[in-house]
Scaffold this motif. Structure first.
Motif, mmCIF file in Angstrom:
data_model
loop_
_atom_site.group_PDB
_atom_site.id
_atom_site.type_symbol
_atom_site.label_atom_id
_atom_site.label_comp_id
_atom_site.label_asym_id
_atom_site.label_seq_id
_atom_site.Cartn_x
_atom_site.Cartn_y
_atom_site.Cartn_z
ATOM 1 N N LEU A 31 -63.334 19.791 -33.314
ATOM 2 C CA LEU A 31 -64.670 20.294 -33.015
ATOM 3 C C LEU A 31 -65.673 19.148 -33.064
ATOM 4 O O LEU A 31 -65.508 18.199 -33.834
ATOM 5 C CB LEU A 31 -65.074 21.367 -34.025
ATOM 6 N N SER A 32 -66.709 19.245 -32.256
ATOM 7 C CA SER A 32 -67.737 18.198 -32.288
ATOM 8 C C SER A 32 -69.106 18.831 -32.409
ATOM 9 O O SER A 32 -69.353 19.927 -31.894
ATOM 10 C CB SER A 32 -67.670 17.329 -31.021
ATOM 11 N N ILE A 33 -69.977 18.141 -33.106
ATOM 12 C CA ILE A 33 -71.334 18.607 -33.340
ATOM 13 C C ILE A 33 -72.237 17.392 -33.439
ATOM 14 O O ILE A 33 -71.809 16.328 -33.921
ATOM 15 C CB ILE A 33 -71.390 19.479 -34.620
ATOM 16 N N SER A 34 -73.453 17.508 -32.979
ATOM 17 C CA SER A 34 -74.328 16.333 -32.873
ATOM 18 C C SER A 34 -74.686 15.732 -34.223
ATOM 19 O O SER A 34 -75.015 14.547 -34.308
ATOM 20 C CB SER A 34 -75.611 16.702 -32.115
ATOM 21 N N SER A 35 -74.615 16.519 -35.287
ATOM 22 C CA SER A 35 -75.005 16.015 -36.607
ATOM 23 C C SER A 35 -73.911 15.215 -37.305
ATOM 24 O O SER A 35 -74.144 14.650 -38.376
ATOM 25 C CB SER A 35 -75.447 17.171 -37.508
ATOM 26 N N PHE A 40 -64.334 16.970 -36.015
ATOM 27 C CA PHE A 40 -63.749 17.465 -37.259
ATOM 28 C C PHE A 40 -62.889 18.686 -36.945
ATOM 29 O O PHE A 40 -62.991 19.284 -35.871
ATOM 30 C CB PHE A 40 -64.837 17.821 -38.270
ATOM 31 N N THR A 41 -62.048 19.038 -37.900
ATOM 32 C CA THR A 41 -61.121 20.150 -37.722
ATOM 33 C C THR A 41 -61.256 21.131 -38.881
ATOM 34 O O THR A 41 -61.396 20.718 -40.041
ATOM 35 C CB THR A 41 -59.677 19.633 -37.634
ATOM 36 N N ILE A 57 -72.705 21.426 -43.239
ATOM 37 C CA ILE A 57 -73.147 20.874 -41.955
ATOM 38 C C ILE A 57 -74.336 21.645 -41.382
ATOM 39 O O ILE A 57 -75.332 21.042 -40.971
ATOM 40 C CB ILE A 57 -71.981 20.853 -40.952
ATOM 41 N N LEU A 58 -74.258 22.965 -41.365
ATOM 42 C CA LEU A 58 -75.358 23.729 -40.785
ATOM 43 C C LEU A 58 -76.575 23.758 -41.707
ATOM 44 O O LEU A 58 -77.685 23.402 -41.303
ATOM 45 C CB LEU A 58 -74.904 25.164 -40.482
ATOM 46 N N LYS A 59 -76.362 24.149 -42.944
ATOM 47 C CA LYS A 59 -77.478 24.289 -43.882
ATOM 48 C C LYS A 59 -77.830 22.988 -44.596
ATOM 49 O O LYS A 59 -78.839 22.930 -45.306
ATOM 50 C CB LYS A 59 -77.164 25.381 -44.903
ATOM 51 N N THR A 89 -71.924 9.713 -41.886
ATOM 52 C CA THR A 89 -72.785 9.713 -40.710
ATOM 53 C C THR A 89 -74.206 9.316 -41.081
ATOM 54 O O THR A 89 -74.850 8.521 -40.383
ATOM 55 C CB THR A 89 -72.787 11.105 -40.053
ATOM 56 N N LYS A 90 -74.687 9.862 -42.172
ATOM 57 C CA LYS A 90 -76.068 9.606 -42.594
ATOM 58 C C LYS A 90 -76.236 8.210 -43.181
ATOM 59 O O LYS A 90 -77.278 7.566 -42.992
ATOM 60 C CB LYS A 90 -76.488 10.659 -43.622
ATOM 61 N N PHE A 91 -75.200 7.727 -43.893
ATOM 62 C CA PHE A 91 -75.257 6.422 -44.551
ATOM 63 C C PHE A 91 -74.048 5.587 -44.105
ATOM 64 O O PHE A 91 -73.089 5.402 -44.861
ATOM 65 C CB PHE A 91 -75.254 6.585 -46.071
ATOM 66 N N PRO A 92 -74.058 5.074 -42.878
ATOM 67 C CA PRO A 92 -72.871 4.409 -42.327
ATOM 68 C C PRO A 92 -72.476 3.124 -43.043
ATOM 69 O O PRO A 92 -71.345 2.664 -42.877
ATOM 70 C CB PRO A 92 -73.263 4.135 -40.871
#
Length: 250
Positions: A31-35, A40-41, A57-59, A89-92
Motif C-alpha cells: 500500500l502507498s500513502i503520501s505521508s 507498506f503492508t 498514520i491517519l491520526k 519519513t519525518k526524520f530521515p
C-alpha cells in the motif's frame, strides 16, 4: 463509522478511495500513502493492523510538537513497523532502533522498514537488563502481546535489551525520542536502572498498561518525578519532555 468515512476524514478523496478499495479487496500488500516515503503492508483482513494504521498514520498519534530534530530514536514495541516508518519519513537523518518481540509482527516490521536505511529492526524486547523473554498471547490481538522474563534460553525465548545497552552499542550519549508501547513491560523498565539513561532522554512518548499489569504508572511517574520533565496527554499516549535537554540541539 465506515472505513471510507474514516479514511476520507484524514486523506484526499482519491487517496482515501484508493486505500479503501485495496482494503476491501484484501489487497493489502505494498500500500502507498503520501505521508509515508515508501509502501507498506498490512495483513489481510486483520483488524489490529488496520487499527494501528489508523492510529499511527491517519491520526498521527506520534506527531508531537518539538523544537529540535531528533537524531537518535528508539521505537520499543514497534509492532509491524508503521511508527518506525513514520519516524523515518519525518526524520530521515535519524538513527532509529526498532524493537518487536513477536516473530510474526517482526517479519512485517522488517518488510515495512526495509526501504528505510536508517531503521534498524531487532527481534527483542525492551527490559531493564539483558536477559531472555518469552512472548505471551492473552488473546487481545497481535498489537497486545506481553512478555515474561525466563531464567534460561529456550527455542521460544528472545533476547531483551536495556536502554543503557542500546546506547552503549550505538555510541549514543542522548536519546532524542524514546517511544514505549510495550504492554506492561514499562513497569520493569522504570523500576530500576533508569538513572543511567532517563536524564539523557529528551522526549518520552509512552502508553501505560495498568489494566494488564498493576504498578506500571506508579513505576513510570516515580522515576520521572526525580527529574525535570514536563507532562501532557495526547490520546492514549503520555508525553514527557526533559526541560533540561529538549530545547537544545546536539
Amino acid at each position: 463509522m465506515s472505513r471510507f468515512k474514516t479514511l476520507r476524514e484524514y486523506l484526499s478523496f482519491n487517496e482515501a478511495l484508493k486505500i479503501y478499495w485495496h482494503l476491501k479487496r484484501g489487497n493489502t500488500n505494498g500500500l502507498s500513502i503520501s505521508s509515508l516515503q515508501h509502501p507498506f503492508t498490512l495483513r489481510r483482513n486483520n483488524f489490529y493492523d488496520y487499527a494501528t494504521f489508523e492510529e499511527v498514520i491517519l491520526k498521527k498519534a506520534y506527531n508531537v510538537a518539538i523544537d529540535f530534530i531528533p537524531q537518535t530514536i528508539i521505537d520499543a514495541g514497534a509492532n509491524i513497523g508503521l511508527t518506525s516508518a513514520y519516524f523515518a519519513t519525518k526524520f530521515p537523518n535519524a538513527n532509529i532502533i526498532s524493537l518487536e518481540p513477536d516473530a510474526e509482527n517482526f517479519g512485517l516490521l522488517k518488510k515495512n522498514t526495509s526501504l528505510y536505511p536508517n531503521v534498524h529492526p531487532l527481534q527483542a524486547g525492551l527490559w531493564n537488563k539483558t536477559t531472555q523473554l518469552v512472548v505471551e498471547d492473552a488473546g487481545l490481538g497481535n498489537n497486545a502481546f506481553t512478555v515474561r522474563e525466563v531464567t534460561e534460553f529456550t527455542e521460544k525465548s528472545i533476547p531483551s535489551y536495556s536502554i543503557p545497552h542500546l546506547m552503549q552499542v550505538n555510541k549514543w550519549t542522548v536519546i532524542d525520542l524514546l517511544k514505549i508501547d510495550v504492554e506492561g513491560s514499562e513497569k520493569e523498565i522504570f523500576s530500576e536502572g533508569f538513572y543511567s539513561w532517563l536524564p539523557s532522554t529528551r522526549l518520552l512518548i509512552i502508553e501505560l498498561h495498568d489494566r494488564s499489569k498493576k504498578g506500571c504508572s506508579k513505576a513510570v511517574f516515580s522515576a520521572l518525578n526525580q527529574y525535570d520533565f514536563s507532562f501532557e496527554i495526547a490520546g492514549e499516549n503520555l508525553i514527557f519532555k526533559n526541560e533540561n535537554l529538549v530545547h537544545f540541539n546536539q
